[in-house]
Design a protein around this motif. Structure first.
Motif, PDB file in Angstrom:
ATOM      1  N   ALA A 120       0.837  -1.197   0.000  1.00 20.82           N
ATOM      2  CA  ALA A 120       0.000   0.000   0.000  1.00 20.82           C
ATOM      3  C   ALA A 120       0.873   1.248   0.000  1.00 20.82           C
ATOM      4  O   ALA A 120       1.928   1.290   0.640  1.00 20.82           O
ATOM      5  N   GLY A 121       0.417   2.262  -0.726  1.00 17.52           N
ATOM      6  CA  GLY A 121       1.196   3.488  -0.836  1.00 17.52           C
ATOM      7  C   GLY A 121       0.361   4.724  -0.609  1.00 17.52           C
ATOM      8  O   GLY A 121      -0.524   4.748   0.243  1.00 17.52           O
ATOM      9  N   VAL A 122       0.614   5.749  -1.395  1.00 17.36           N
ATOM     10  CA  VAL A 122      -0.089   7.025  -1.260  1.00 17.36           C
ATOM     11  C   VAL A 122      -1.490   6.907  -1.841  1.00 17.36           C
ATOM     12  O   VAL A 122      -1.790   5.969  -2.590  1.00 17.36           O
ATOM     13  N   PRO A 123      -2.381   7.841  -1.517  1.00 16.33           N
ATOM     14  CA  PRO A 123      -3.737   7.786  -2.075  1.00 16.33           C
ATOM     15  C   PRO A 123      -3.724   7.858  -3.599  1.00 16.33           C
ATOM     16  O   PRO A 123      -2.864   8.504  -4.194  1.00 16.33           O
ATOM     17  N   THR A 124      -4.688   7.194  -4.200  1.00 19.94           N
ATOM     18  CA  THR A 124      -4.853   7.263  -5.648  1.00 19.94           C
ATOM     19  C   THR A 124      -6.007   8.189  -5.991  1.00 19.94           C
ATOM     20  O   THR A 124      -6.749   8.646  -5.121  1.00 19.94           O
ATOM     21  N   GLU A 125      -6.146   8.466  -7.272  1.00 19.07           N
ATOM     22  CA  GLU A 125      -7.100   9.476  -7.734  1.00 19.07           C
ATOM     23  C   GLU A 125      -7.849   8.968  -8.962  1.00 19.07           C
ATOM     24  O   GLU A 125      -7.272   8.302  -9.825  1.00 19.07           O
ATOM     25  N   LYS A 126      -9.137   9.284  -9.028  1.00 20.29           N
ATOM     26  CA  LYS A 126      -9.952   8.951 -10.194  1.00 20.29           C
ATOM     27  C   LYS A 126     -10.873  10.122 -10.532  1.00 20.29           C
ATOM     28  O   LYS A 126     -11.091  11.018  -9.711  1.00 20.29           O
ATOM     29  N   GLU A 127     -11.403  10.065 -11.733  1.00 20.13           N
ATOM     30  CA  GLU A 127     -12.527  10.914 -12.088  1.00 20.13           C
ATOM     31  C   GLU A 127     -13.805  10.123 -11.820  1.00 20.13           C
ATOM     32  O   GLU A 127     -13.763   8.910 -11.600  1.00 20.13           O
ATOM     33  N   ALA A 128     -14.936  10.814 -11.829  1.00 23.40           N
ATOM     34  CA  ALA A 128     -16.213  10.142 -11.631  1.00 23.40           C
ATOM     35  C   ALA A 128     -17.250  10.744 -12.565  1.00 23.40           C
ATOM     36  O   ALA A 128     -17.087  11.871 -13.054  1.00 23.40           O
ATOM     37  N   GLN A 129     -18.282   9.986 -12.817  1.00 19.97           N
ATOM     38  CA  GLN A 129     -19.404  10.493 -13.593  1.00 19.97           C
ATOM     39  C   GLN A 129     -20.695   9.852 -13.102  1.00 19.97           C
ATOM     40  O   GLN A 129     -20.700   8.712 -12.646  1.00 19.97           O
ATOM     41  N   PHE A 130     -21.780  10.626 -13.156  1.00 18.56           N
ATOM     42  CA  PHE A 130     -23.065  10.071 -12.778  1.00 18.56           C
ATOM     43  C   PHE A 130     -23.541   9.113 -13.871  1.00 18.56           C
ATOM     44  O   PHE A 130     -23.392   9.377 -15.067  1.00 18.56           O
ATOM     45  N   LEU A 131     -24.086   8.003 -13.441  1.00 18.32           N
ATOM     46  CA  LEU A 131     -24.541   6.973 -14.366  1.00 18.32           C
ATOM     47  C   LEU A 131     -25.959   7.250 -14.852  1.00 18.32           C
ATOM     48  O   LEU A 131     -26.783   7.815 -14.127  1.00 18.32           O
ATOM     49  N   LYS A 132     -26.244   6.819 -16.058  1.00 20.13           N
ATOM     50  CA  LYS A 132     -27.606   6.899 -16.578  1.00 20.13           C
ATOM     51  C   LYS A 132     -28.479   5.807 -15.974  1.00 20.13           C
ATOM     52  O   LYS A 132     -29.662   6.015 -15.710  1.00 20.13           O
ATOM     53  N   ILE A 133     -27.898   4.631 -15.769  1.00 21.48           N
ATOM     54  CA  ILE A 133     -28.635   3.533 -15.161  1.00 21.48           C
ATOM     55  C   ILE A 133     -28.789   3.801 -13.660  1.00 21.48           C
ATOM     56  O   ILE A 133     -27.854   4.243 -13.005  1.00 21.48           O
ATOM     57  N   SER A 134     -29.984   3.566 -13.118  1.00 26.57           N
ATOM     58  CA  SER A 134     -30.240   3.799 -11.704  1.00 26.57           C
ATOM     59  C   SER A 134     -29.743   2.638 -10.853  1.00 26.57           C
ATOM     60  O   SER A 134     -29.619   1.508 -11.338  1.00 26.57           O
ATOM     61  N   ARG A 135     -29.484   2.913  -9.586  1.00 32.82           N
ATOM     62  CA  ARG A 135     -29.168   1.841  -8.649  1.00 32.82           C
ATOM     63  C   ARG A 135     -30.432   1.036  -8.420  1.00 32.82           C
ATOM     64  O   ARG A 135     -31.494   1.592  -8.140  1.00 32.82           O
ATOM     65  N   ASN A 136     -30.319  -0.286  -8.575  1.00 30.66           N
ATOM     66  CA  ASN A 136     -31.481  -1.121  -8.319  1.00 30.66           C
ATOM     67  C   ASN A 136     -31.766  -1.173  -6.820  1.00 30.66           C
ATOM     68  O   ASN A 136     -30.907  -0.877  -5.994  1.00 30.66           O
ATOM     69  N   THR A 137     -32.978  -1.551  -6.454  1.00 36.02           N
ATOM     70  CA  THR A 137     -33.308  -1.692  -5.040  1.00 36.02           C
ATOM     71  C   THR A 137     -32.801  -3.039  -4.536  1.00 36.02           C
ATOM     72  O   THR A 137     -32.667  -3.994  -5.314  1.00 36.02           O
ATOM     73  N   PRO A 138     -32.505  -3.159  -3.250  1.00 39.82           N
ATOM     74  CA  PRO A 138     -32.052  -4.444  -2.713  1.00 39.82           C
ATOM     75  C   PRO A 138     -33.089  -5.533  -2.914  1.00 39.82           C
ATOM     76  O   PRO A 138     -34.299  -5.274  -2.938  1.00 39.82           O
TER      77      PRO A 138
END
Length: 291
Positions: A120-138
């Motif tokens: 394990a090392g230093v923190p990593t970095e990403k970009e993000a984007q909102f998805l078109k598909i919705s989160r399904n319900t449990p």
């Protein structure tokens, strides 16, 4: 590569399950992914508590103890010559005829897969984007870490092949839920925010641990239901999971963020690193005292 299966460490090509296994046929199985740091399985007690609770909900008559898992894990790491590793602990319901039974499953299959990870090392970095598909319900009263992963797979297809981007789910009601393989946090006015479990997200082990780390540092943590526009006021955003730890977000769609330069992200990650090779459960944080 070698894997563990029902009491034996075997070559991966020797592993077999029945085509009538209900983990395969109907998704009746659960898994946990956790990280081994220098031979230590970080937060293993918390992972097993969540796993065993879920097995009880599914009617799979299996309960794993920490002694049992460590006893299986040690030769698995030795056989694969690994000291830092990704571990997937998988429990499948076992073989049963075609059809939907109401009786408990009594012949569960326990497997552990392993992959090499760097130190394990230093923190990593990403970009993000909102998805078109919705989160399904449990599928049940709360989200389990189950074999039902189509929603996540379809979301991953939406993102494409980039590994430096995380997709962020909204619920069908339009509130922020979680990442494809992560939980999400953000900072506004020195307060830490994250979606409430009642949105239907997975109660991530690293999510819970980070909340405890923040509270220990005197940081107010708010869990709730949030529209995506709230992130326009955020000064930091990061996501968490047990393998990638705390991952800084540098951009969400057109919103630019500080990424790994975020002060709270750096502080929490530094403290996370202090504990990662010693803790068995988040309950030990207060016992170890402040940092």
């Amino acid at each position: 590569m070698y894997l563990y299966m029902n009491g034996e460490v075997i070559k991966e090509e020797e592993a077999r399950i029945s085509p009538f296994d209900h983990g395969f046929l109907y998704g009746m199985g659960l898994f946990e992914t956790f990280r081994v740091y220098g031979g230590h399985p970080f937060l293993l007690v918390d992972h097993l508590e969540r796993l065993n609770s879920g097995l009880k909900i599914l009617g799979i008559q299996k309960s794993l103890t920490i002694v049992e898992v460590v006893k299986a894990l040690q030769p698995l790491l030795e056989k694969n010559e690994l000291d830092n590793a990704y571990i997937r602990l998988n429990v499948s319901a076992g073989a049963r005829g075609v059809g939907l039974p109401v009786e408990p499953y009594e012949d569960a299959i326990v497997m552990m897969f392993v992959k090499a990870l760097p130190e394990a090392g230093v923190p990593t970095e990403k970009e993000a984007q909102f998805l078109k598909i919705s989160r399904n319900t449990p599928e049940g009263p709360l989200r389990l870490k189950s074999h039902h992963y189509m929603n996540n797979l379809l979301a991953k297809k939406e993102i494409g092949t980039r590994t430096d981007v995380e997709g962020i789910f909204l619920t069908k009601e339009g509130v922020i839920a979680e990442g494809i393989v992560s939980n999400i946090f953000w900072v506004i006015d020195n307060k830490l925010f994250t979606p409430d479990i009642r949105t239907g997200i997975l109660n991530g082990i690293t999510r819970s641990f980070v909340i405890e780390l923040a509270k220990k540092r005197g940081i107010c943590v708010e869990e709730g239901f949030y529209q995506p526009e709230i992130l326009n006021s955020a000064t930091e955003v990061f996501v968490t999971n047990s393998i990638q730890e705390l991952v800084a977000i540098s951009k969400i769609d057109s919103l630019v963020l500080p990424g790994v330069n975020g002060e709270l992200l750096q502080a929490l990650h530094k403290e996370y690193r202090l504990y990662s090779n010693k803790l068995w459960s988040k309950k030990e944080i207060m016992e170890l005292g402040g940092v």
